[in-house]
Design a protein around this motif. Sequence first.
Motif, PDB file in Angstrom:
ATOM      1  N   GLY A 149     -10.104  41.493 -48.520  1.00 16.29           N
ATOM      2  CA  GLY A 149      -9.511  40.166 -48.501  1.00 16.29           C
ATOM      3  C   GLY A 149     -10.194  39.259 -47.505  1.00 16.29           C
ATOM      4  O   GLY A 149     -10.890  39.706 -46.584  1.00 16.29           O
ATOM      5  N   TRP A 150      -9.954  37.972 -47.658  1.00 18.44           N
ATOM      6  CA  TRP A 150     -10.668  36.957 -46.889  1.00 18.44           C
ATOM      7  C   TRP A 150      -9.918  36.501 -45.656  1.00 18.44           C
ATOM      8  O   TRP A 150     -10.499  35.890 -44.759  1.00 18.44           O
ATOM      9  N   GLY A 151      -8.622  36.740 -45.638  1.00 23.73           N
ATOM     10  CA  GLY A 151      -7.853  36.296 -44.486  1.00 23.73           C
ATOM     11  C   GLY A 151      -7.427  34.857 -44.548  1.00 23.73           C
ATOM     12  O   GLY A 151      -7.177  34.239 -43.523  1.00 23.73           O
ATOM     13  N   SER A 152      -7.343  34.281 -45.754  1.00 22.45           N
ATOM     14  CA  SER A 152      -6.801  32.925 -45.900  1.00 22.45           C
ATOM     15  C   SER A 152      -5.319  33.078 -46.202  1.00 22.45           C
ATOM     16  O   SER A 152      -4.940  33.397 -47.314  1.00 22.45           O
ATOM     17  N   PRO A 153      -4.463  32.919 -45.221  1.00 21.25           N
ATOM     18  CA  PRO A 153      -3.065  33.323 -45.364  1.00 21.25           C
ATOM     19  C   PRO A 153      -2.234  32.365 -46.206  1.00 21.25           C
ATOM     20  O   PRO A 153      -2.392  31.164 -46.149  1.00 21.25           O
ATOM     21  N   ARG A 154      -1.331  32.975 -46.984  1.00 24.30           N
ATOM     22  CA  ARG A 154      -0.252  32.194 -47.600  1.00 24.30           C
ATOM     23  C   ARG A 154       1.036  32.394 -46.817  1.00 24.30           C
ATOM     24  O   ARG A 154       2.057  31.836 -47.154  1.00 24.30           O
ATOM     25  N   GLY A 197      -9.752  38.675 -41.859  1.00 23.92           N
ATOM     26  CA  GLY A 197     -10.129  39.410 -43.053  1.00 23.92           C
ATOM     27  C   GLY A 197      -9.682  40.861 -42.943  1.00 23.92           C
ATOM     28  O   GLY A 197      -9.404  41.363 -41.855  1.00 23.92           O
ATOM     29  N   TRP A 198      -9.626  41.540 -44.080  1.00 21.97           N
ATOM     30  CA  TRP A 198      -9.134  42.913 -44.110  1.00 21.97           C
ATOM     31  C   TRP A 198      -9.775  43.664 -45.264  1.00 21.97           C
ATOM     32  O   TRP A 198     -10.270  43.059 -46.218  1.00 21.97           O
ATOM     33  N   THR A 199      -9.771  44.975 -45.177  1.00 12.65           N
ATOM     34  CA  THR A 199     -10.291  45.822 -46.253  1.00 12.65           C
ATOM     35  C   THR A 199      -9.380  47.025 -46.438  1.00 12.65           C
ATOM     36  O   THR A 199      -8.965  47.663 -45.469  1.00 12.65           O
ATOM     37  N   VAL A 209      -7.698  53.737 -46.434  1.00 16.67           N
ATOM     38  CA  VAL A 209      -8.148  53.184 -45.162  1.00 16.67           C
ATOM     39  C   VAL A 209      -7.656  51.744 -45.069  1.00 16.67           C
ATOM     40  O   VAL A 209      -7.828  50.961 -46.013  1.00 16.67           O
ATOM     41  N   VAL A 210      -7.051  51.388 -43.961  1.00 17.99           N
ATOM     42  CA  VAL A 210      -6.558  50.029 -43.714  1.00 17.99           C
ATOM     43  C   VAL A 210      -7.345  49.490 -42.525  1.00 17.99           C
ATOM     44  O   VAL A 210      -7.157  49.940 -41.397  1.00 17.99           O
ATOM     45  N   ALA A 211      -8.245  48.538 -42.787  1.00 20.21           N
ATOM     46  CA  ALA A 211      -9.181  48.107 -41.746  1.00 20.21           C
ATOM     47  C   ALA A 211      -9.117  46.608 -41.514  1.00 20.21           C
ATOM     48  O   ALA A 211      -8.949  45.815 -42.455  1.00 20.21           O
ATOM     49  N   ASP A 212      -9.268  46.219 -40.259  1.00 20.75           N
ATOM     50  CA  ASP A 212      -9.494  44.815 -39.932  1.00 20.75           C
ATOM     51  C   ASP A 212     -10.938  44.466 -40.276  1.00 20.75           C
ATOM     52  O   ASP A 212     -11.849  45.286 -40.120  1.00 20.75           O
TER      53      ASP A 212
END
Length: 293
Positions: free
Chosen positions: A206-211, A220-222, A272-275
């Motif tokens: 993800g890009w990290g453009s929050p809703r 961002g996150w993966t 895996v939950v990554a920043d």
Amino acid sequence: MTPSDTLVLRVEGRPVARYLIRPELPARLSPRPFLHPVTTLAGTPVTELSPADHPHHLGVGVAVPDVEGHNFWGGRTFVRDRGPTELDDHGTQRHTSFQLRDPDGFVAELRWVVAGTELLRERRTVAACELTSSAWALDFTFSLTNVTPDPLSIGSPATNGRPGAAYGGFFWRARREDRAPQVFTAGREGETGIHGSRADWLALAGWGSPRSSGAGSGGGWTLVFAGATEETRRDPWFVRAAEYPGVGSSLAHTERLAVEPGGTVVRRIVTVVADGRLDRDEAAALVRKAVTR
């Protein structure tokens, strides 16, 4: 919701997920325990609960749209030659007990019930562990045992006549943003090329453009998903990115999955939950560490 109805998972003392044990939900959502919110170590949320596009998407959990004709997914049921149809056919996953309950994981017993009849009994084992200072792993195993005197079969909209809709099993509804997330495996990229394929691991970045707002919500996150057993790796991936972000493994891709009386289906998915937005090499290295730890 009372405190006894929730469990907080922690990694090295930091909360990373909340497990809702007995959520109060309408019958058409197929009530079931689930994880939400799940966050990165920096606090970025990476799940959604009952979004407007699919109110029956409940964070991270196990959901099956067809267990011998009963809906344990929620929402409308796909009926051959009729399409998505509102039916009174929804089942419920009922938490019965914890066999183990620690800050970094749990083992839970569940009953899959419809109209007062138990069809399946589930043992769910979930564990969280740190991988690096910016990544952790969620290890999720579920086993489904047929407790009826007759054979059961697990199906999907795909096996019932809707091509490309083989959802059912482990499912992660990811956080929706202004841009669709990137999807890639070791050898492929993009939803079209990956959906319905088999791969040792699959990444959603993800890009990290929050809703939504919240601590860490702008980064961002993966998420990197991996089947951790040979049987799980045989299940094709169900992937959505453009319509909504979600990843699952398909228990019934082209054929119904038969479960004999007393028989058990077991699957293990490690995520895996990554920043940050990982590249292929980074994703592969972290998922190897997570699966083999």
